[in-house]
Write an enzyme that holds these catalytic residues in place. Structure first.
Site, PDB file in Angstrom:
ATOM      1  CG  ASP A  94       6.936  -8.061  -1.023  1.00  0.00           C
ATOM      2  OD1 ASP A  94       6.664  -8.329   0.285  1.00  0.00           O
ATOM      3  OD2 ASP A  94       7.796  -8.838  -1.486  1.00  0.00           O
ATOM      4  CB  ALA A  95       5.348  -3.332   3.221  1.00  0.00           C
ATOM      5  CE  LYS A  96       8.138 -10.814   2.676  1.00  0.00           C
ATOM      6  NZ  LYS A  96       8.352  -9.956   1.460  1.00  0.00           N
ATOM      7  NE  ARG A  97       6.050  -1.190   6.809  1.00  0.00           N
ATOM      8  CZ  ARG A  97       6.881  -1.220   5.948  1.00  0.00           C
ATOM      9  NH1 ARG A  97       7.743  -2.333   5.634  1.00  0.00           N
ATOM     10  NH2 ARG A  97       7.692  -0.021   5.577  1.00  0.00           N
TER      11      ARG A  97
END
Length: 271
Positions: A94-97
């Site tokens: 869950d990095a939302k890159r």
């Protein structure tokens, strides 16, 4: 992990539960803080207690990055533990890159090759060239932000465009042309359950990662009723705080297992 492998696990366990490893060192039981790697040891205990009810685990990178190098080491050890001991479980960074193409390519290498996650959450705001570098890795997935559960999510996502579609609908429509349902999923918040029927008109068969069940107020029954795909379960429902912080006493692992079991039992009614 392929879609068929994920679906086989869902059917075997009668579960679409994803456990969010939002591990805050300030909130874990006090006795862990005396250990060399308290975050990893807490994660390990949670995984061992809940794996029979879950099909996926989702570390939120903010809680690891905040601890600097030690946090990254805890994250790497957590992934190694999952992949070595429970290889059937689906793992989500869950990095939302999401950045310009060459930068996204390096993010993809970091999470897919170095850390060996099965998937990563990606922000679509910069368009196709920021997303496509994450695609094309065999057995790896992009989970694109579509309609989030946070209070400010509607500031942009629900805005109507000149063509008549809302922004999140445009994201679904355009991005679904970039990759198949074999490597592209979407994030849809559980607190937006009333939108799931509309979302399924745009992406009838893609998997949806649905956070917000439990502490944020979303319910399993609403998500399962309105969000199932036309051809399969098509859902991963995440609970983080409601499971991992069910108790901060010595019984924390038993309490986590109990909460996970309750959610799995609800899910089984729809599977």
């Amino acid at each position: 992990m392929t879609r068929s492998e994920l679906e086989a696990q869902i059917q075997a366990k009668k579960s679409v539960l994803c456990v969010g490893l939002d591990t805050d060192i300030e909130k874990i039981p006090a006795h862990f803080k005396q250990l060399e790697d308290p975050i990893f040891e807490f994660n390990k205990a949670i995984i061992d207690a809940t794996h029979q009810y879950a099909v996926a685990y989702k570390p939120n990178l903010a809680f690891y990055e905040a601890e600097g190098l030690k946090g990254w080491q805890s994250l790497e050890k957590t992934l190694q533990y999952l992949n070595q001991n429970y290889p059937e479980l689906f793992t989500i960074a869950d990095a939302k890159r999401g950045d310009i193409g060459n930068t996204s390519a390096r993010y993809a290498k970091a999470f897919f090759e170095e850390l060996n996650f099965d998937s990563i959450t990606v922000a679509p705001y910069m368009g196709s060239d920021s997303v496509k570098p994450f695609l094309g890795y065999p057995g790896k997935w992009v989970i694109l932000l579509a309609l989030t559960s946070n209070p400010g999510g509607g500031d942009f996502q629900l805005k109507s465009l000149s063509e008549g579609n809302q922004l999140y609908q445009e994201v679904l429509g355009q991005s679904s042309q970039w990759a198949s349902e074999e490597e592209l999923m979407y994030v849809v918040g559980a607190t937006k359950a009333e939108y799931l029927k509309e979302i399924r008109k745009w992406v009838p068969n893609h998997y949806l990662l649905v956070p917000g069940v439990g502490a944020q107020g979303g319910t399993v029954s609403e998500v399962m009723e309105h969000g199932k795909a036309s051809s399969s379960a098509g859902l991963l429902i995440n609970s983080s705080r409601g499971i991992i912080y069910a108790s901060q006493a010595e019984d924390f692992a038993d309490a986590a297992a109990s909460e996970a079991a309750k959610l799995q039992a609800e899910m089984a009614r729809f599977l």
